[in-house]
Design an enzyme around this catalytic site. Structure first.
Site, short mmCIF file in Angstrom:
data_model
loop_
_atom_site.label_atom_id
_atom_site.label_comp_id
_atom_site.label_asym_id
_atom_site.label_seq_id
_atom_site.Cartn_x
_atom_site.Cartn_y
_atom_site.Cartn_z
N THR A 60 0.83 -1.21 0.00
CA THR A 60 0.00 0.00 0.00
C THR A 60 0.86 1.26 0.00
O THR A 60 1.99 1.25 0.50
CB THR A 60 -0.90 -0.01 1.26
OG1 THR A 60 -1.47 1.28 1.43
CG2 THR A 60 -0.11 -0.33 2.52
N ASP A 61 0.28 2.36 -0.48
CA ASP A 61 0.97 3.66 -0.40
C ASP A 61 1.00 4.19 1.04
O ASP A 61 1.71 5.15 1.33
CB ASP A 61 0.34 4.68 -1.35
CG ASP A 61 -1.12 5.02 -1.02
OD1 ASP A 61 -1.71 4.35 -0.15
OD2 ASP A 61 -1.65 5.95 -1.64
N GLU A 62 0.21 3.56 1.93
CA GLU A 62 0.13 4.08 3.30
C GLU A 62 1.46 3.91 4.05
O GLU A 62 1.69 4.55 5.07
CB GLU A 62 -1.04 3.43 4.05
CG GLU A 62 -2.35 3.71 3.32
CD GLU A 62 -3.61 3.30 4.06
OE1 GLU A 62 -3.60 3.23 5.29
OE2 GLU A 62 -4.63 3.06 3.38
N TYR B 130 -1.89 -0.61 10.84
CA TYR B 130 -1.99 -1.27 9.53
C TYR B 130 -0.79 -0.91 8.67
O TYR B 130 -0.10 -1.80 8.15
CB TYR B 130 -3.29 -0.85 8.83
CG TYR B 130 -3.30 -1.18 7.35
CD1 TYR B 130 -3.28 -2.49 6.90
CD2 TYR B 130 -3.32 -0.15 6.39
CE1 TYR B 130 -3.27 -2.79 5.54
CE2 TYR B 130 -3.32 -0.44 5.03
CZ TYR B 130 -3.30 -1.75 4.61
OH TYR B 130 -3.27 -2.05 3.26
N LYS C 137 2.32 -3.23 7.18
CA LYS C 137 2.62 -3.40 5.75
C LYS C 137 4.05 -2.93 5.45
O LYS C 137 4.76 -3.54 4.64
CB LYS C 137 1.62 -2.62 4.89
CG LYS C 137 0.19 -3.15 4.90
CD LYS C 137 0.03 -4.55 4.34
CE LYS C 137 0.22 -4.63 2.84
NZ LYS C 137 -0.11 -6.01 2.33
P1 NAD Z 1 -9.38 -7.76 2.00
O1 NAD Z 1 -9.41 -7.53 3.46
O2 NAD Z 1 -10.59 -7.54 1.17
O3 NAD Z 1 -8.91 -9.27 1.72
C1 NAD Z 1 -7.89 -9.90 2.46
C2 NAD Z 1 -7.99 -11.39 2.20
O4 NAD Z 1 -6.92 -12.03 2.95
C3 NAD Z 1 -9.30 -12.00 2.71
O5 NAD Z 1 -9.83 -12.86 1.72
C4 NAD Z 1 -8.90 -12.77 3.96
O6 NAD Z 1 -9.69 -13.92 4.19
C5 NAD Z 1 -7.46 -13.16 3.63
N1 NAD Z 1 -6.65 -13.38 4.84
C6 NAD Z 1 -6.58 -12.58 5.94
N2 NAD Z 1 -5.77 -13.14 6.86
C7 NAD Z 1 -5.30 -14.30 6.31
C8 NAD Z 1 -4.40 -15.30 6.76
N3 NAD Z 1 -3.83 -15.25 7.98
N4 NAD Z 1 -4.12 -16.34 5.94
C9 NAD Z 1 -4.70 -16.43 4.70
N5 NAD Z 1 -5.57 -15.51 4.24
C10 NAD Z 1 -5.85 -14.45 5.02
O7 NAD Z 1 -8.15 -6.89 1.48
P2 NAD Z 1 -7.95 -6.13 0.09
O8 NAD Z 1 -8.51 -4.77 0.21
O9 NAD Z 1 -8.38 -7.02 -1.01
O10 NAD Z 1 -6.37 -6.00 0.07
C11 NAD Z 1 -5.56 -7.02 -0.47
C12 NAD Z 1 -4.10 -6.62 -0.35
O11 NAD Z 1 -3.86 -5.42 -1.06
C13 NAD Z 1 -3.65 -6.37 1.09
O12 NAD Z 1 -2.36 -6.87 1.23
C14 NAD Z 1 -3.67 -4.85 1.22
O13 NAD Z 1 -2.73 -4.42 2.17
C15 NAD Z 1 -3.28 -4.44 -0.19
N6 NAD Z 1 -3.80 -3.13 -0.62
C16 NAD Z 1 -5.13 -2.83 -0.49
C17 NAD Z 1 -5.59 -1.60 -0.94
C18 NAD Z 1 -7.05 -1.24 -0.88
O14 NAD Z 1 -7.42 -0.11 -1.23
N7 NAD Z 1 -7.94 -2.13 -0.47
C19 NAD Z 1 -4.70 -0.69 -1.53
C20 NAD Z 1 -3.34 -1.04 -1.65
C21 NAD Z 1 -2.91 -2.27 -1.20
P1 TYD Z 2 -10.88 3.66 4.23
O1 TYD Z 2 -11.83 3.22 3.16
O2 TYD Z 2 -10.96 3.00 5.56
O3 TYD Z 2 -9.41 3.54 3.61
P2 TYD Z 2 -7.98 4.06 4.20
O4 TYD Z 2 -8.15 4.45 5.61
O5 TYD Z 2 -7.12 2.85 4.06
O6 TYD Z 2 -7.59 5.20 3.32
O7 TYD Z 2 -11.07 5.21 4.46
C1 TYD Z 2 -10.92 6.15 3.40
C2 TYD Z 2 -11.07 7.53 3.97
O8 TYD Z 2 -12.43 7.69 4.43
C3 TYD Z 2 -10.21 7.80 5.20
O9 TYD Z 2 -9.75 9.15 5.16
C4 TYD Z 2 -11.14 7.59 6.37
C5 TYD Z 2 -12.48 8.03 5.83
N1 TYD Z 2 -13.67 7.33 6.38
C6 TYD Z 2 -14.75 8.09 6.86
O10 TYD Z 2 -14.74 9.33 6.84
N2 TYD Z 2 -15.83 7.42 7.35
C7 TYD Z 2 -15.89 6.06 7.40
O11 TYD Z 2 -16.91 5.49 7.88
C8 TYD Z 2 -14.78 5.30 6.89
C9 TYD Z 2 -14.79 3.80 6.91
C10 TYD Z 2 -13.69 5.99 6.38
#
Ligand code: NAD
Ligand code: TYD
Length: 353
Positions: free
Chosen positions: A134-136, A159, A163
Site C-alpha cells: 500500500t501507499d500508506e 496497519y 505493511k
Molecule cells: P481484504 O481484506 O478484502 O482481503 C484480504 C484477504 O486475505 C481476505 O480474503 C482474507 O480472508 C485473507 N486473509 C486474511 N488473513 C489471512 C491469513 N492469515 N491467511 C490467509 N488468508 C488471510 O483486502 P484487500 O482490500 O483485497 O487487500 C488485499 C491486499 O492489497 C492487502 O495486502 C492490502 O494491504 C493491499 N492493498 C489494499 C488496498 C485497498 O485499497 N484495499 C490498496 C493497496 C494495497
Molecule cells: P478507508 O476506506 O478505511 O481507507 P484508508 O483508511 O485505508 O484510506 O477510508 C478512506 C477515507 O475515508 C479515510 O480518510 C477515512 C475516511 N472514512 C470516513 O470518513 N468514514 C468512514 O466510515 C470510513 C470507513 C472511512
C-alpha cells in the site's frame, strides 16, 4: 516468461482485490495452475469467485499464512514457483482496535511465506515473489506533493506499520538470499466486491438504507482512488515485467476529499434511486475523527507508466457509477458478507446502540 507453465500461489484471493486478481489470471493464463490460498476471515468470501471456481486451471485451498508447517508443505505439494501475496488484515480502523492481529497476519504471515519460498526454491531461476502493498507505508502528505518510489517509509497506523514491516522483510530476502522479489505500493482501490467497512461501499450501503453517513472529522482528508480492475491489470504487468528487486507505485491520478466524494456518491444515488436532488446528502453526519488520521495520500505512478506502459483505464465518475450499480444489483452479497460478526464491529465503530 508469460507463455511458460507456472504453479502460481495467490494469497488472499477470496478478498476484494485478490478476487479480481485471481479472476484475471485464471482467464488470461490458462497455462498456469492457480492456487488461491485464503483463510476466509470475515473479509474473505468464495462467492466473489463463483464465475471461475470450476475453471480447470484453478484450485482453492483454505489455510492460514501464519501456519509455518502448512505453508512449507503447500510449496512442496504444489511445486509453487511464483507467489502473488495479497492476504492481509487490511482495514485501518480495525488495526487501531486490534493491532496485534495485523502484526500476526501481515508481518509474521509474510515472513512465513518468504521463508517457505527460500526453503523450497533451491534454485531462484524463473521464480518470483510479488508482495502487493500500500501507499500508506509512506505516511501522510501535506497539501502538495506525491509519493514516489524514493519517498522514505513513514507509516503511522498499525496497519501501515505492519505493511511497511512486511515490505522491509521482502526487501531483506532480496538482499540477503537473492530472492527474486517485486513490490508494488498502491493507492485506495474501489469497485465491486469491496467489503462494506471501507469508505465507498459503506457509504453506498448507508445511502441505500437511509442510514447516517459517518464522515470522520471534517471530511477534508484526501485519498487517491483507483478502479480495482486497473490495479489487477497493474499486478499482471508488474508480476510479468517488473524488474526484480524494484518497487512500483500504482495510483489513479485521482485525488478526492472524503466529503466531496460522499457528496458525489449521494448525487449518483439520488439519480439512480429516483430521490430528490440533495436528499441523500442530508444523511451526512460528522463523527469523531480516526486516531492518527493521515491527511492526504497521492501517488506518482509515472514509473509504472513509463517503464511498463500501464495507466488507469477508467474515469472516476464512470467507475463510481458502475460500482454503485453493482452494489444495487448484489444486495444478497452484501447481506451474506455483513451478517454475523460484522454488525457487532459496525455498532461498536459507529457507536450504534
Ligand atoms: P481484504 O481484506 O478484502 O482481503 C484480504 C484477504 O486475505 C481476505 O480474503 C482474507 O480472508 C485473507 N486473509 C486474511 N488473513 C489471512 C491469513 N492469515 N491467511 C490467509 N488468508 C488471510 O483486502 P484487500 O482490500 O483485497 O487487500 C488485499 C491486499 O492489497 C492487502 O495486502 C492490502 O494491504 C493491499 N492493498 C489494499 C488496498 C485497498 O485499497 N484495499 C490498496 C493497496 C494495497
Ligand atoms: P478507508 O476506506 O478505511 O481507507 P484508508 O483508511 O485505508 O484510506 O477510508 C478512506 C477515507 O475515508 C479515510 O480518510 C477515512 C475516511 N472514512 C470516513 O470518513 N468514514 C468512514 O466510515 C470510513 C470507513 C472511512
Amino acid at each position: 516468461m508469460i507463455n511458460m507453465e507456472r504453479n502460481l500461489l495467490i494469497t488472499g484471493g477470496a478478498g476484494f482485490i485478490g478476487s479480481h486478481v485471481v479472476r484475471l489470471f485464471v482467464n488470461n493464463y490458462p497455462q498456469y495452475r492457480i492456487i488461491n490460498l485464503d483463510a476466509l476471515t470475515y473479509a474473505g468470501n468464495l462467492e466473489n469467485l463463483r464465475d471461475i471456481e470450476n475453471a480447470p486451471n484453478y484450485q482453492f485451498i483454505k489455510g492460514d499464512i501464519t501456519d509455518e508447517g502448512f505453508i512449507n508443505q503447500l510449496f512442496k505439494d504444489h511445486s509453487i514457483d511464483g507467489v502473488i501475496h495479497l492476504a492481509a488484515e487490511s482495514h485501518v480502523d480495525r488495526s487501531i482496535m486490534d493491532p496485534l492481529a495485523f502484526v500476526r497476519t501481515n508481518v509474521l504471515g509474510t515472513g512465513v511465506l518468504l521463508n517457505a519460498a527460500r526453503n523450497y526454491w533451491k534454485d531462484m531461476e524463473g521464480k518470483r515473489f510479488y508482495h502487493v502493498s500500500t501507499d500508506e507505508v509512506f505516511g501522510s502528505l501535506g497539501e502538495t506533493g506525491f509519493f514516489t518510489e524514493e519517498t522514505p517509509y513513514d507509516p503511522r497506523s498499525p496497519y501501515s506499520a505492519s505493511k511497511a514491516s512486511s515490505d522491509h522483510l521482502v526487501k531483506a530476502y532480496f538482499h540477503t538470499y537473492n530472492m527474486p522479489v517485486v513490490i508494488s505500493n498502491c493507492s485506495n482501490n474501489y469497485g465491486s466486491h469491496h467489503f462494506p467497512e471501507k469508505l465507498i461501499p459503506l457509504m453506498i450501503n448507508n445511502i441505500l438504507h437511509k442510514k447516517p453517513l459517518p464522515v470522520y472529522g471534517k471530511g477534508e482528508n484526501v485519498r487517491d482512488w483507483l478502479w480495482v480492475e486497473d490495479h489487477a491489470r497493474a499486478i499482471d504487468v508488474i508480476f510479468h515485467k517488473g524488474v526484480i528487486g524494484e518497487t512500483y507505485n500504482v495510483g489513479g491520478f485521482n485525488e478526492w476529499k472524503n466529503l466531496d466524494l460522499v457528496h458525489l456518491l449521494c448525487k449518483i444515488m439520488d439519480e439512480k434511486l429516483g430521490r430528490q436532488p440533495g436528499e441523500s446528502a442530508k444523511l451526512i453526519t460528522y463523527v469523531k475523527d480516526r486516531a492518527g488520521h493521515d491527511l492526504r495520500y497521492a501517488i506518482d505512478a509515472s514509473k509504472l507508466n513509463k517503464k511498463l506502459g500501464w495507466k488507469p483505464s477508467l474515469q472516476f465518475e464512470e467507475g463510481l457509477e458502475k460500482t454503485v450499480q453493482w452494489y444495487l444489483e448484489n444486495q444478497d452479497w452484501v447481506q451474506h458478507i455483513t451478517s454475523g460478526a460484522y454488525q457487532e464491529y459496525y455498532n461498536h465503530q459507529y457507536n450504534v446502540r
